[in-house]
Write an enzyme that holds these catalytic residues in place. Structure first.
Site, PDB file in Angstrom:
ATOM      1  N   ARG A  26       8.646 136.747   7.259  1.00  0.00           N
ATOM      2  CA  ARG A  26       8.718 135.832   8.407  1.00  0.00           C
ATOM      3  C   ARG A  26       7.357 135.380   8.934  1.00  0.00           C
ATOM      4  O   ARG A  26       7.278 134.469   9.755  1.00  0.00           O
ATOM      5  CB  ARG A  26       9.545 136.472   9.535  1.00  0.00           C
ATOM      6  CG  ARG A  26      11.038 136.388   9.262  1.00  0.00           C
ATOM      7  CD  ARG A  26      11.823 136.667  10.513  1.00  0.00           C
ATOM      8  NE  ARG A  26      11.898 138.092  10.802  1.00  0.00           N
ATOM      9  CZ  ARG A  26      12.000 138.604  12.031  1.00  0.00           C
ATOM     10  NH1 ARG A  26      11.983 137.800  13.089  1.00  0.00           N
ATOM     11  NH2 ARG A  26      12.077 139.898  12.210  1.00  0.00           N
ATOM     12  N   SER A 118       3.930 152.727  11.640  1.00  0.00           N
ATOM     13  CA  SER A 118       4.110 151.499  10.858  1.00  0.00           C
ATOM     14  C   SER A 118       2.869 150.626  10.991  1.00  0.00           C
ATOM     15  O   SER A 118       2.350 150.462  12.097  1.00  0.00           O
ATOM     16  CB  SER A 118       5.293 150.696  11.401  1.00  0.00           C
ATOM     17  OG  SER A 118       6.436 151.007  10.676  1.00  0.00           O
ATOM     18  N   ARG A 356     -28.122 131.313  18.272  1.00  0.00           N
ATOM     19  CA  ARG A 356     -27.673 131.754  16.943  1.00  0.00           C
ATOM     20  C   ARG A 356     -28.303 133.112  16.597  1.00  0.00           C
ATOM     21  O   ARG A 356     -29.139 133.622  17.324  1.00  0.00           O
ATOM     22  CB  ARG A 356     -28.001 130.674  15.924  1.00  0.00           C
ATOM     23  CG  ARG A 356     -27.111 129.424  16.129  1.00  0.00           C
ATOM     24  CD  ARG A 356     -27.528 128.308  15.201  1.00  0.00           C
ATOM     25  NE  ARG A 356     -27.602 128.772  13.825  1.00  0.00           N
ATOM     26  CZ  ARG A 356     -28.369 128.214  12.886  1.00  0.00           C
ATOM     27  NH1 ARG A 356     -29.124 127.158  13.198  1.00  0.00           N
ATOM     28  NH2 ARG A 356     -28.389 128.684  11.671  1.00  0.00           N
ATOM     29  N   GLY A 446     -46.695 114.273  24.246  1.00  0.00           N
ATOM     30  CA  GLY A 446     -45.352 113.866  23.835  1.00  0.00           C
ATOM     31  C   GLY A 446     -45.389 113.040  22.558  1.00  0.00           C
ATOM     32  O   GLY A 446     -46.339 112.302  22.297  1.00  0.00           O
TER      33      GLY A 446
END
Ligand code: UD1
Ligand code: CA
Length: 477
Positions: A26, A118, A356, A446
């Protein structure tokens, strides 16, 4: 457990047998049923971990359908599992629960107390099993039972007066027996000596033509061995997983219990129904967690840490006072490895930040929106507030890493390091081509593409000089 009497027979070693040979049709999945995950762990792993909590002497897992996959998944012994040997026993073909147990007989010692579990019943608590073992008093057959309003499908506990006489399976039950609401959970504790003797007497003369483990109750009665039913009321502990719906129901039950435990320790959850812990979450006092957060692996939150809504956090240690703003993804590697993530005291992370493996952030570091950090160390007070990438970088104290700037750490074959010393200011939209070192106190204009080391305290600019052409006419059609 302290309620076990001091009778020497009650001190039997516990040998756990986990039945996991069934097909699980199932689930409608190629993955063997017992390997489906609940709270980040395979169903079978939950059961093995419960056996570990019982200090079992040995664990026998009966496999059949998907045996190779199941055995491979569990052979990688980690954590709690490492404390005992797992013995796999194959059951081919599957002729019933009694037949399954017969396969385990050769590996079971005679002096033990066998606890039958089980692989698809993941949420039984070790305490409950300790009580079941205590109920067997080292010599009786103890059945874990529960009253269900709808007992359909389960084996019924048949009593004469109070005394348990048999378990009758649904398909074999008389109309009156089907009215009985006390059912066998599938979990029992039985002395190995008795179990072995009774298993040898099983037959398959029943409605399903199977060898029923539950028939041993009749043999116990016939042999004058008392059968005790340890009845519990908490259905979650004996609920099995047969379908995706049942899996999701048990997942929610597990998560809600875990959330309640966290709140009892003082953690403030915006909504206990919207928290998922798939691993181990440790919280110091005054932690608060907003809605829809997922924690995986090992996560530690220090005092006063605030986690905003919709964060996914795996394998990280977040120190006191840090704030993780909404929609942040923190994805560390295994605890103890260099990939485990550290976030320092008072750090501010997000919204929409991505940490990360190997991100190590010091105290008061700020990582803002759309900033990705991988395998990089940022010292106290360093900031990268907008749209940036820091990979394989060592960043000193108080460095300011401008919007849109990145470390170019990968040349197509190798990764290289970028070292940014203390107090460096990197302007917006710079590319730092590694390997490169930026000397302390320096400034990068920059839009610079930095390919060579820069000296301390200097302004380094590496971009085309600005020119203006007067009276420039744009092309026209
Ligand atoms: C069994 C019990 C029933 C109890 C119910 C609780 C028997 C005969 N009946 O019913 O009294 O109310 O559990 O859920 O024991 N398995 C094998 N090999 C087999 C058959 C089963 O390993 O040949 C395993 C299954 O994978 C599962 C467990 O045994 O983990 C129970 O099997 P299942 O078919 O669910 O048991 P039922 O017959 O429904
Ligand atoms: Ca079942």
């Amino acid at each position: 457990m302290n309620d076990i009497s001091k009778n020497s027979k009650t001190d039997r070693a516990v040998d756990v047998v986990i039945m996991a040979a069934g097909k699980g049709t199932r689930m409608k999945s190629k993955l063997p049923k017992v390997l489906h995950r609940l709270a980040g762990r395979a169903l079978l792993q939950h059961v093995v971990d419960t056996a570990a909590a019982l200090a079992a002497r040995q664990v026998v897992i009966i496999t059949g359908h998907g045996a190779i996959e199941v055995e491979a998944a569990l052979a990688d012994k980690t954590g709690a599992t490492a404390r005992f040997d797992i013995n796999f026993v194959r059951q081919e073909p599957q002729l019933g629960t009694g037949h399954a147990m017969q396969q385990a007989v050769p590996v079971l010692k005679d002096d033990g107390m066998v606890v039958v579990l089980s692989g698809d019943v993941p949420l039984t608590q070790a305490d409950t099993l300790q009580q079941l073992i205590a109920a067997s008093a080292g010599q009786q057959l103890a059945l874990l039972t529960i009253e269900l309003t709808d007992p359909t499908g389960y084996g019924r506990i048949v009593r004469q007066g109070e005394v348990v006489q048999a378990i009758v399976e649904q398909k074999d039950a008389t109309v009156q027996q089907r009215e009985l609401c006390e059912v066998y959970s599938g979990i029992m504790a039985v002395p190995a000596v008795h179990l072995k003797k009774w298993l040898a007497r099983l037959d398959n003369q029943n409605a399903q033509g199977e060898y029923y483990l539950t028939d041993i109750v009749k043999f116990a009665v016939a042999d004058g061995v008392p059968v005790v039913a340890h009845k519990i009321t908490d259905a979650v502990q004996v609920a099995g997983v047969n379908s995706p719906v049942q899996l999701a129901e048990l997942e929610r039950a597990f998560q809600l219990r875990n959330a309640v435990q966290l709140m009892e320790q003082g953690v403030r959850l915006a909504d206990p129904a919207r928290l998922d812990v798939r691993g181990n979450l440790q919280c110091a006092p005054d932690v608060s967690i907003d809605v829809n957060c997922v924690f995986e692996g090992q996560v530690t939150l220090g005092e006063g840490v605030k986690i905003g809504a919709n964060c996914v956090i795996a394998n990280a240690s977040i120190a006191a006072g840090a704030v993780i703003h909404p929609f942040t993804h923190i994805e560390g590697g295994k605890p103890g490895s260099k990939d485990f993530i550290e976030v320092g005291e008072g750090a501010l992370i997000g919204p929409f930040a991505r940490l990360r493996p190997g991100a190590k952030l010091g105290a008061e570091v700020h990582i803002g929106n759309f900033v990705e950090v991988k395998n990089s160390t940022l010292a106290k007070g360093a900031k990268a507030n907008h749209l940036a990438y820091l990979g394989d970088a060592t960043v000193g104290e108080r460095v300011n890493f401008g919007a849109g700037s990145i470390t170019a750490n990968y040349d197509g074959a190798f990764k290289h390091r970028t070292v940014i010393e203390a107090d460096v200011h990197i302007g917006s939209n710079c590319v730092l081509i590694a390997p490169v070192t930026l000397g302390a106190g320096g400034t990068v204009g920059g839009g610079s593409t930095i390919t060579k080391d820069t000296p301390p305290d200097a302004l380094s600019v590496a971009r085309g000089k600005q020119v203006s052409i007067a009276n420039w006419k744009r092309p026209s059609k």
